[in-house]
Design a protein around this motif. Structure first.
Motif, short mmCIF file in Angstrom:
data_model
loop_
_atom_site.label_atom_id
_atom_site.label_comp_id
_atom_site.label_asym_id
_atom_site.label_seq_id
_atom_site.Cartn_x
_atom_site.Cartn_y
_atom_site.Cartn_z
N THR A 42 -8.64 27.04 -19.54
CA THR A 42 -9.11 27.93 -18.84
C THR A 42 -8.48 28.21 -17.65
OG1 THR A 42 -10.73 26.38 -17.73
CG2 THR A 42 -11.39 27.53 -19.89
N GLN A 43 -7.59 27.18 -16.99
CA GLN A 43 -7.00 27.58 -15.73
C GLN A 43 -5.70 28.58 -15.97
OE1 GLN A 43 -5.58 23.69 -13.92
NE2 GLN A 43 -6.88 22.84 -15.12
N ILE A 44 -5.39 28.81 -17.23
CA ILE A 44 -4.47 29.76 -17.52
C ILE A 44 -5.07 30.99 -17.37
CG2 ILE A 44 -2.75 30.73 -19.23
CD1 ILE A 44 -2.39 27.67 -20.43
N ASN A 45 -4.43 31.90 -16.62
CA ASN A 45 -4.84 33.48 -16.31
C ASN A 45 -4.01 34.09 -17.51
OD1 ASN A 45 -5.31 36.08 -15.89
ND2 ASN A 45 -5.01 35.71 -13.67
N LYS A 46 -4.52 34.40 -18.35
CA LYS A 46 -4.06 35.14 -19.73
C LYS A 46 -3.44 36.75 -19.26
CE LYS A 46 -7.35 34.18 -22.49
NZ LYS A 46 -8.28 33.76 -23.83
N ASP A 47 -4.00 37.04 -18.19
CA ASP A 47 -3.47 38.27 -17.79
C ASP A 47 -2.09 38.39 -16.97
OD1 ASP A 47 -5.44 39.55 -19.15
OD2 ASP A 47 -7.01 39.31 -17.58
N ASN A 48 -1.79 37.17 -16.24
CA ASN A 48 -0.88 37.05 -15.40
C ASN A 48 -0.14 35.94 -15.55
OD1 ASN A 48 0.31 37.90 -12.78
ND2 ASN A 48 -1.20 36.72 -11.65
N VAL A 61 -0.06 22.09 -28.47
CA VAL A 61 0.58 23.45 -28.73
C VAL A 61 -0.11 24.43 -29.73
CG1 VAL A 61 2.77 24.29 -29.54
CG2 VAL A 61 2.79 21.99 -28.34
N LEU A 62 -0.78 23.89 -30.67
CA LEU A 62 -1.53 24.86 -31.44
C LEU A 62 -2.69 25.48 -30.79
CD1 LEU A 62 -1.22 22.91 -34.87
CD2 LEU A 62 -0.17 25.40 -34.47
N GLU A 63 -3.47 24.60 -29.72
CA GLU A 63 -4.43 25.02 -29.23
C GLU A 63 -3.99 26.17 -28.15
OE1 GLU A 63 -7.66 22.55 -27.65
OE2 GLU A 63 -7.33 21.29 -29.29
N VAL A 64 -2.98 25.94 -27.44
CA VAL A 64 -2.42 26.93 -26.84
C VAL A 64 -2.13 28.12 -27.00
CG1 VAL A 64 -0.60 27.33 -24.87
CG2 VAL A 64 -1.53 25.21 -24.74
N LEU A 65 -1.39 28.07 -28.20
CA LEU A 65 -1.05 29.48 -29.09
C LEU A 65 -2.23 30.15 -29.32
CD1 LEU A 65 1.75 27.62 -30.94
CD2 LEU A 65 2.18 29.65 -29.49
N ASP A 66 -3.32 29.46 -29.90
CA ASP A 66 -4.53 30.05 -30.29
C ASP A 66 -5.12 30.64 -29.09
OD1 ASP A 66 -6.39 30.72 -32.28
OD2 ASP A 66 -7.66 29.21 -30.80
N TYR A 67 -5.18 30.17 -27.92
CA TYR A 67 -5.64 30.47 -26.62
C TYR A 67 -5.16 31.87 -26.03
CZ TYR A 67 -7.68 30.40 -21.77
OH TYR A 67 -7.99 30.83 -20.65
N LYS A 69 -3.28 34.00 -28.25
CA LYS A 69 -2.92 34.87 -29.30
C LYS A 69 -2.90 36.30 -28.84
CE LYS A 69 -6.64 34.51 -32.39
NZ LYS A 69 -7.62 33.35 -32.02
N GLU A 70 -3.87 36.88 -28.33
CA GLU A 70 -3.91 38.25 -28.19
C GLU A 70 -2.78 38.68 -27.19
OE1 GLU A 70 -7.39 36.73 -28.30
OE2 GLU A 70 -7.16 37.68 -30.24
N SER A 71 -2.69 37.98 -25.94
CA SER A 71 -1.67 38.26 -24.96
C SER A 71 -0.32 37.94 -25.35
CB SER A 71 -1.88 37.51 -23.49
OG SER A 71 -2.41 36.45 -23.87
N LYS A 72 0.07 36.86 -26.45
CA LYS A 72 1.43 36.71 -26.76
C LYS A 72 2.09 36.10 -25.82
CE LYS A 72 1.75 37.45 -31.37
NZ LYS A 72 0.41 36.94 -31.81
N ILE A 73 1.74 35.05 -24.66
CA ILE A 73 2.66 34.88 -23.78
C ILE A 73 3.43 33.85 -24.17
CG2 ILE A 73 2.45 33.15 -21.55
CD1 ILE A 73 -0.56 34.25 -21.26
N PRO A 74 4.89 33.81 -24.09
CA PRO A 74 5.68 32.79 -24.56
C PRO A 74 5.28 31.44 -24.25
CG PRO A 74 6.86 34.69 -23.18
CD PRO A 74 5.36 34.95 -23.00
N GLN A 89 5.12 33.63 -33.20
CA GLN A 89 6.34 34.69 -32.79
C GLN A 89 6.40 34.32 -31.45
OE1 GLN A 89 6.10 38.58 -34.40
NE2 GLN A 89 6.00 37.90 -36.48
N ASN A 90 5.61 34.02 -30.66
CA ASN A 90 5.87 33.86 -29.31
C ASN A 90 5.92 32.24 -28.91
OD1 ASN A 90 3.12 33.24 -30.27
ND2 ASN A 90 2.49 33.16 -27.89
N LEU A 91 6.50 31.65 -29.86
CA LEU A 91 6.77 30.22 -29.54
C LEU A 91 8.15 29.71 -29.65
CD1 LEU A 91 5.64 27.20 -29.35
CD2 LEU A 91 5.92 27.05 -31.98
#
Length: 312
Positions: A42-48, A61-67, A69-74, A89-91
């Motif tokens: 929850t400390q990761i700001n998905k918009d920024n 890693v899989l949990e982060v990718l799931d968290y 997945k909409e924003s596709k942050i690398p 694709q963002n890994l």
């Protein structure tokens, strides 16, 4: 300790890039244990957020990718590497897959082959040994390939015409330093009995540097994922900076932390579009980064070093 070493190396890379004028806003998140990990996310700001480096373990890693997945942050995986991760694709996967090493050894043996008997020293599960065996048989006409459990099983062949010992090809497909030791010593012993021995290893073993002159008589070729060129000016500068900052030489994981962070920051543009820069081949302190986009989407590092020992 592994995490702290990684972070120490990463911090040095961050400071170097900031000094050069790169504007960075870095947040270090303690992943904690697997149970508390979800709360850490929850400390990761998905918009920024432009880039996430870590965590280390595949499940996380899989949990982060799931968290994200909409924003596709690398997301950069410094250590996790398995086929089921390739669909993301963002890994960005840092560790080079062992099958890539095996394919290179097949190519090297093919170039050196002139009808010698081939020995492969396997590990307990024999996955890579069997892979090498089948690919060598596919690529070489009438190849006589033997998978053995120990370097002691490697014997010189016999020339039918002269009755004299004939050279063989030996391949090490086992990561253990102890097995590497016995392989190296066996190659040294055999090279005194027979000329023209050719040896190969998928992995680095400390004996390869300790007994470099003796092993060069067996024409050893080995692969390494990381090697520091201590004569290079960039390398000298980084090692001196690390020594000054932490009063010690960097451990393996500090080197990886520096290399991963420095490489990724060098690929970031002002818009945070790191994927547009992934085709550049770059070598950092010890690691060669040569990324390839897989058919399923993830970027995988295929960079490694080939070390050849040439007889004097």
């Amino acid at each position: 300790n592994l995490s702290l070493d990684f972070l120490a190396g990463a911090k040095l890379a961050i400071e170097r890039n900031a000094k050069k004028g790169q504007s960075l806003d870095i947040k270090v998140i303690d992943a904690g244990n697997e149970k508390s990990f979800k709360n850490s996310l929850t400390q990761i700001n998905k918009d920024n957020t432009d880039l996430i480096i870590g965590p280390f373990f595949k499940s996380s890693v899989l949990e982060v990718l799931d968290y994200v997945k909409e924003s596709k942050i690398p997301v950069v995986a410094p250590f996790a590497n398995s086929d089921d991760l390739l669909i993301h694709q963002n890994l960005i996967i840092i560790e080079t897959n062992d099958y890539i090493y095996a394919d290179r050894i097949v190519k090297e043996v093919k170039d050196a082959f002139s009808d010698q008997k081939i020995y492969i020293v396997a590990d307990a599960d024999q996955t890579y040994a069997k892979y090498l065996e089948s690919n060598l048989k596919k690529n070489l006409k009438n190849a006589n390939v033997l998978v053995v459990k120990s370097a002691a099983d490697i014997q010189p062949d016999q020339n039918m015409m002269t009755g004299k010992p004939a050279p063989v090809i030996a391949i090490l497909a086992n990561k253990s330093d102890d097995v590497g030791d016995s392989f190296g010593n066996r190659m040294i012993a055999l090279s005194k009995e027979v000329d023209g021995l050719k040896s190969f290893s998928m992995y680095y073993s400390p004996i390869f540097e300790k007994k470099v002159d003796e092993l060069s008589q067996s024409n050893l070729v080995y692969l390494m994922d990381r090697k520091i060129d201590t004569e290079g000016s960039f390398e000298k500068e980084i090692l001196a900076d690390y020594q000054k900052k932490y009063c010690k030489t960097p451990s393996k994981y500090a080197v990886i932390g520096f290399d991963v962070m420095n490489d990724m920051l060098s690929r970031e543009n002002k818009k945070g579009e790191i994927f547009k820069q992934m085709t550049k081949v770059q070598t950092q302190l010890a690691t060669k980064f040569e990324f390839e986009k897989t058919k399923t989407g993830a970027y995988v590092n295929k960079g490694y070093r080939v070390v050849r020992l040439i007889p004097n």
